[in-house]
Write a protein that holds these residues in place. Structure first.
Motif, PDB file in Angstrom:
ATOM      1  N   SER A   1      46.368  38.922  40.327  1.00 54.06           N
ATOM      2  CA  SER A   1      45.090  39.171  41.005  1.00 54.06           C
ATOM      3  C   SER A   1      43.876  38.608  40.262  1.00 54.06           C
ATOM      4  O   SER A   1      42.778  38.571  40.825  1.00 54.06           O
ATOM      5  CB  SER A   1      44.902  40.680  41.209  1.00 54.06           C
ATOM      6  N   ARG A   2      44.034  38.176  39.026  1.00 56.52           N
ATOM      7  CA  ARG A   2      42.865  37.710  38.254  1.00 56.52           C
ATOM      8  C   ARG A   2      42.120  36.562  38.917  1.00 56.52           C
ATOM      9  O   ARG A   2      40.891  36.621  39.055  1.00 56.52           O
ATOM     10  CB  ARG A   2      43.309  37.344  36.838  1.00 56.52           C
ATOM     11  N   PRO A   3      42.796  35.496  39.366  1.00 52.61           N
ATOM     12  CA  PRO A   3      42.029  34.436  40.026  1.00 52.61           C
ATOM     13  C   PRO A   3      41.591  34.807  41.447  1.00 52.61           C
ATOM     14  O   PRO A   3      40.744  34.122  42.039  1.00 52.61           O
ATOM     15  CB  PRO A   3      43.021  33.261  40.063  1.00 52.61           C
ATOM     16  N   LEU A   4      42.151  35.886  41.993  1.00 55.16           N
ATOM     17  CA  LEU A   4      41.806  36.291  43.362  1.00 55.16           C
ATOM     18  C   LEU A   4      40.511  37.090  43.412  1.00 55.16           C
ATOM     19  O   LEU A   4      39.890  37.206  44.474  1.00 55.16           O
ATOM     20  CB  LEU A   4      42.948  37.128  43.955  1.00 55.16           C
ATOM     21  N   SER A   5      40.113  37.649  42.287  1.00 55.37           N
ATOM     22  CA  SER A   5      38.951  38.542  42.270  1.00 55.37           C
ATOM     23  C   SER A   5      37.625  37.807  42.367  1.00 55.37           C
ATOM     24  O   SER A   5      36.571  38.449  42.430  1.00 55.37           O
ATOM     25  CB  SER A   5      38.978  39.389  40.988  1.00 55.37           C
ATOM     26  N   VAL A   6      37.646  36.474  42.387  1.00 59.15           N
ATOM     27  CA  VAL A   6      36.385  35.709  42.429  1.00 59.15           C
ATOM     28  C   VAL A   6      35.971  35.364  43.853  1.00 59.15           C
ATOM     29  O   VAL A   6      34.938  34.723  44.067  1.00 59.15           O
ATOM     30  CB  VAL A   6      36.511  34.402  41.612  1.00 59.15           C
ATOM     31  N   GLY A   7      36.758  35.786  44.841  1.00 58.17           N
ATOM     32  CA  GLY A   7      36.410  35.499  46.228  1.00 58.17           C
ATOM     33  C   GLY A   7      35.175  36.251  46.665  1.00 58.17           C
ATOM     34  O   GLY A   7      34.717  37.197  46.006  1.00 58.17           O
ATOM     35  N   ALA A   8      34.612  35.856  47.790  1.00 54.98           N
ATOM     36  CA  ALA A   8      33.425  36.526  48.329  1.00 54.98           C
ATOM     37  C   ALA A   8      33.783  37.928  48.802  1.00 54.98           C
ATOM     38  O   ALA A   8      34.950  38.237  49.082  1.00 54.98           O
ATOM     39  CB  ALA A   8      32.859  35.706  49.483  1.00 54.98           C
ATOM     40  N   TYR A   9      32.774  38.788  48.862  1.00 52.30           N
ATOM     41  CA  TYR A   9      33.002  40.125  49.384  1.00 52.30           C
ATOM     42  C   TYR A   9      33.585  40.020  50.794  1.00 52.30           C
ATOM     43  O   TYR A   9      33.167  39.202  51.593  1.00 52.30           O
ATOM     44  CB  TYR A   9      31.693  40.906  49.449  1.00 52.30           C
ATOM     45  N   GLY A  10      34.551  40.892  51.074  1.00 49.00           N
ATOM     46  CA  GLY A  10      35.207  40.848  52.378  1.00 49.00           C
ATOM     47  C   GLY A  10      36.534  40.130  52.344  1.00 49.00           C
ATOM     48  O   GLY A  10      37.244  40.104  53.353  1.00 49.00           O
TER      49      GLY A  10
END
Length: 412
Positions: free
Chosen positions: A220-229
């Protein structure tokens, strides 16, 4: 045969006890002589063992006999070791073959399109094998409103092993036009992070069997940089997966109604034919659908098996057949169920296998089942303060979380 094997096992335990007795008697005689005491004949008569050689011979003969019985009963073909793996899934779906999921799709779509104050929201779709978790995820993934809402979408089939490198690579290749040959996880995650940064994305992780927090945290580390939503849809049979991944929404997928199952069955079994024009087959087909208990995979499988069958006898044969009677090359139901059982730890396997004493569809109470497990000696009390009843309750919860048990719809 089972009782014979148990007897042979008990005899083997007795043999070990006799060997231990011989060793103990030798130690006592040696100690007595070392102290200058005269050892009288029969002084250790209480420790006189039976003849271990004859006991061993008896055990070997009994095991040979059981082996011959196995051959006579044609049990050599029993699955040993790990069953065959399941086919991977894709995001593609034929919506003309999906029935009765309109309400579920609508409810889940609301969760997907809702705003969020968190960088990443996990939605877990949970249910037993064959209930349609992958199908509903495919419907959501291909919905036009969902497609417009998210800038990026990715689909990754997970299955038995939660391989962080493979899942990361599949996710990266889903949102980029070219293949990725990177084999280093660090390099791959940095690339994925750059692609997702500031983008609202949807990721489907289909068919997760099990995951520990460390692997999920790493993925999940690289996934947490996505935009809200940004959202992740997870499909799993194991409710513990939803907990480990901190799912905001856990959606238990219900079984299909009889009407939806009948539509699905008729689609495959009758194809372009009108079931009303074949009332005998229609009546048998309705009974077959009732046997499927609202599971679309079983309904579709049996409908497909009858697609080219027009003889009433063939339909009756399928109606009366059990799941293990179905052709292996035409149904992957049994292999999937065996795979689920294979993944259980040994102490849960014997507890679940014990439940075969109950007739099909039998409703039992948790407390009574735990007491039966206790009476059989199945519960392994670990060091700690847990009582044997608490151990049994934990076993039950684990089997329930894996969807091996279902809560009664009539009695909570």
């Amino acid at each position: 045969m089972d009782n014979g094997l148990k007897d042979a096992t008990y005899n083997a335990d007795d043999l070990l006890d006799e060997i231990a007795t011989i060793a103990l008697r030798g130690e006592l005689e040696a100690e007595a002589k070392a102290n200058g005491n005269q050892v009288a004949a029969g002084q250790f008569s209480a420790l006189n063992p039976r003849n271990p050689e004859s006991m061993l011979k008896n055990i070997v003969e009994r095991l040979d006999s059981l082996s011959n019985q196995r051959d006579l009963l044609n049990l050599n073909g029993i699955v040993r070791g790990k069953p065959s793996c399941m086919f991977p899934t894709t995001s593609l779906v034929d919506e003309s073959k999906v029935f009765g999921r309109e309400k579920n799709k609508e409810e889940l779509t609301e969760f997907l399109l809702a705003g969020s104050v968190r960088e990443l929201v996990v939605i877990a779709i949970v249910g037993i094998y064959g209930v349609g978790k992958t199908t509903i995820a495919q419907l959501l993934y291909n919905d036009s409103k969902v497609e417009e809402h998210f800038e990026l979408r990715a689909w990754a089939y997970v299955s038995e092993e939660f391989d962080v490198l493979n899942i990361t690579r599949t996710t990266f290749e889903s949102i980029t036009p070219s293949d990725c040959n990177v084999r280093d996880l660090n390099v791959l995650q940095v690339k994925l992070k750059q692609k997702l940064k500031g983008k609202r994305f949807l990721l489907v992780l289909d068919g997760i069997w099990n995951v520990n927090f460390s692997k999920w945290d790493l993925l999940s580390r690289p996934l947490s940089v996505g935009a809200y939503g940004s959202k992740i849809i997870v499909t799993t049979r194991n409710q513990s997966v939803a907990s480990i991944m901190h799912a905001v929404v856990t959606y238990p997928l219900p079984h299909l109604s009889f009407e939806a199952c009948w539509s699905l069955f008729a689609k495959h079994a009758f194809n372009t034919r009108n079931p009303a024009e074949q009332p005998t087959l229609k009546g048998i087909g309705e009974e077959i659908v009732k046997k499927c208990k609202g599971l679309p995979l079983a309904t579709e499988t049996l409908g497909t098996l009858l697609h080219s069958k027009v003889e009433v006898e063939e339909w009756h044969r399928i109606l009366k057949s059990k799941i293990w009677d179905l052709p292996n090359d035409q149904s992957n139901i049994l292999s999937a169920l065996l795979l689920s059982y294979y993944h259980l730890p040994s102490h849960l396997k014997q507890c679940f296998a014990y439940c075969s004493i109950f007739p099909k569809g039998y409703e039992f109470e948790k407390e009574k089942l735990v007491f039966l497990w206790m009476a059989e000696g199945f519960l392994q009390q670990q060091k700690g303060n847990d009582t044997i009843e608490e151990v049994g309750n934990e076993y039950f919860r684990e089997l329930l979380s894996w969807s091996f048990f279902q809560q009664s719809p009539r009695n909570k």
